[in-house]
Design an enzyme around this catalytic site. Structure first.
Site, PDB file in Angstrom:
ATOM      1  N   ASP A  68       0.841  -1.191   0.000  1.00 54.42           N
ATOM      2  CA  ASP A  68       0.000   0.000   0.000  1.00 54.42           C
ATOM      3  C   ASP A  68       0.888   1.257   0.000  1.00 54.42           C
ATOM      4  O   ASP A  68       1.852   1.319  -0.772  1.00 54.42           O
ATOM      5  CB  ASP A  68      -0.963  -0.034   1.193  1.00 54.42           C
TER       6      ASP A  68
ATOM      7  N   TYR B  96      -2.478  10.827   0.514  1.00 51.78           N
ATOM      8  CA  TYR B  96      -3.109  10.667  -0.798  1.00 51.78           C
ATOM      9  C   TYR B  96      -3.061  11.975  -1.574  1.00 51.78           C
ATOM     10  O   TYR B  96      -2.818  11.989  -2.790  1.00 51.78           O
ATOM     11  CB  TYR B  96      -4.562  10.203  -0.636  1.00 51.78           C
TER      12      TYR B  96
ATOM     13  N   HIS C 145      -4.750  -7.883   0.175  1.00 58.28           N
ATOM     14  CA  HIS C 145      -4.061  -6.603   0.336  1.00 58.28           C
ATOM     15  C   HIS C 145      -3.361  -6.476   1.684  1.00 58.28           C
ATOM     16  O   HIS C 145      -2.319  -5.835   1.777  1.00 58.28           O
ATOM     17  CB  HIS C 145      -5.080  -5.472   0.165  1.00 58.28           C
TER      18      HIS C 145
END
Length: 383
Positions: free
Chosen positions: A177, A307, A361
């Protein structure tokens, strides 16, 4: 570098306030839909929030977290929280492991044990690691950046300084990630000190320059890019929100523990190898330990900031640009993106590639034994 020991100690009044909010929460009326089809399932969320308020023992979770040696270091004037556990073996190898969103340093609780003390899990003590697990800026107990501009590249600089402050001149890096982006940035910016990196995810903004005349896209690369685009259209709304309007959604999630649980736990279900049953992979206690770290530190908004920053500084590589340290990649079957090897090899020196039999994930939480074995094999070449 100033480093001091750290222990988690959430005040009693914060826990009481959380319980009050959970008991007073109201769920919205839902239009008829199959469970989970439109996002969080209301019935499961009600069960989780009732358990959070009435049965979950934060103090027990806190004691378990505090079993790992934790510290605070001042790096570039900001406090960085990290776990630093030294290995049990003849010559432990140093590795810095970085988490992502919606995880935390807790993701690596089991994996750290397996890497630091391999003999206790039936593995070779010569494969022991000194493991450093920092909390990303704005996550958990790490300070948020004081100014804008802290993307994966700047975090990599902080991690390099942290490892030097801990006495590690050379080291390896691992991550998934957002942590995969930090690990790639470490290899790109600090190749004189980073021996190699192991990844279980490819940064979403990774984009090599493609010379269609000399090296056109393969069929596998075209399929991957098409699938990635389709996934973003149907499943990537959260990321677009984080990257464009993080402070809007953070206001709601920082005020409502039920909303925070819906925002985060829906991803743990959707992105894991659980066949639709979230508790097949994660216990309520583990989910709530991670959620409580976000809640008690009020870090959901600052965690989203990466982000925004990564959108402004994406991981794009020019024609002919290479990242020199060797790369190992573990491709888990239920990962949200599954790039082909040739897509990585346009930039990276891929020396180890494994298609994993199960997992998604959150590999370190879902399949810590499998991931630990891959990490041991990859870093043997640098011992």
């Amino acid at each position: 570098m100033h480093i001091e020991p750290f222990q988690i100690a959430v005040p009693d009044d914060q826990i009481a306030d959380l319980h009050r909010r959970l008991r007073a929460s109201r769920q919205p009326p839902m239009t008829p839909s199959d469970p989970w089809r439109q996002g969080m399932d209301a019935t499961w969320l009600h069960e989780l929030t009732r358990y959070w308020s009435d049965a979950f023992d934060w103090r027990a979770a806190e004691r378990e977290l505090n079993r790992q040696p934790q510290f605070i270091a001042e790096v570039d004037g900001r406090r960085v929280h990290f776990v630093h556990r030294r290995g049990t073996g003849p010559k432990p190898y140093p590795v810095v492991i970085t988490h992502g969103w919606p995880g935390s340093f807790f993701e690596f609780h089991a994996l750290t044990e397996m890497l630091c003390d391999p003999a206790s899990f039936g593995a070779d003590p010569d494969d022991a690691f000194d493991v450093v697990v920092p909390s990303l800026p704005g996550f958990a107990f790490s300070d948020a950046p004081a100014t804008a501009g802290t993307s994966a590249f700047q975090v990599a600089d902080q991690w390099a300084a942290l490892m030097q402050g801990l006495g590690y001149e050379r080291f390896g890096a691992q991550g998934g990630d957002l942590g995969a982006g930090v690990s790639v940035a470490l290899a790109a910016r600090h190749q004189a000190r980073v021996d190699g990196i192991h990844l279980n995810f490819l940064p979403s903004s990774y984009e090599p320059a493609v010379d269609a005349a000399r090296a056109p896209l393969t069929a596998a690369e075209e399929d991957y890019l098409r699938a990635k685009s389709e996934w973003a259209a149907l499943e990537g709304g959260y990321a677009h929100m984080h990257a464009t309007k993080p402070q809007t959604v953070a206001t709601a999630l920082n005020d409502s523990p039920a909303g925070l649980a819906a925002w985060i736990c829906e991803k743990f279900r959707a992105w894991s190898d659980c066949d639709g049953d979230i508790e097949r992979c994660f216990s309520k206690d583990d989910l709530l330990t991670n959620l409580s770290l976000y809640w008690h530190t009020q870090s959901i908004g600052t965690a989203m900031q990466m982000y925004w920053e990564n959108r402004l500084q994406p991981m794009r590589f020019a024609a002919g640009e290479r990242v020199l340290p060797p790369v190992g990649f573990a491709r888990f079957p239920k990962e949200i993106h599954r790039p082909p090897r040739e897509w990585l090899e346009r930039v990276f020196n891929v020396v180890q590639w494994s298609d994993m039999p199960r997992g998604g994930h959150f590999a370190a939480m879902e399949q810590p034994e499998l991931l630990a074995a891959e990490i041991r094999v990859f870093f043997r070449r640098f011992r």
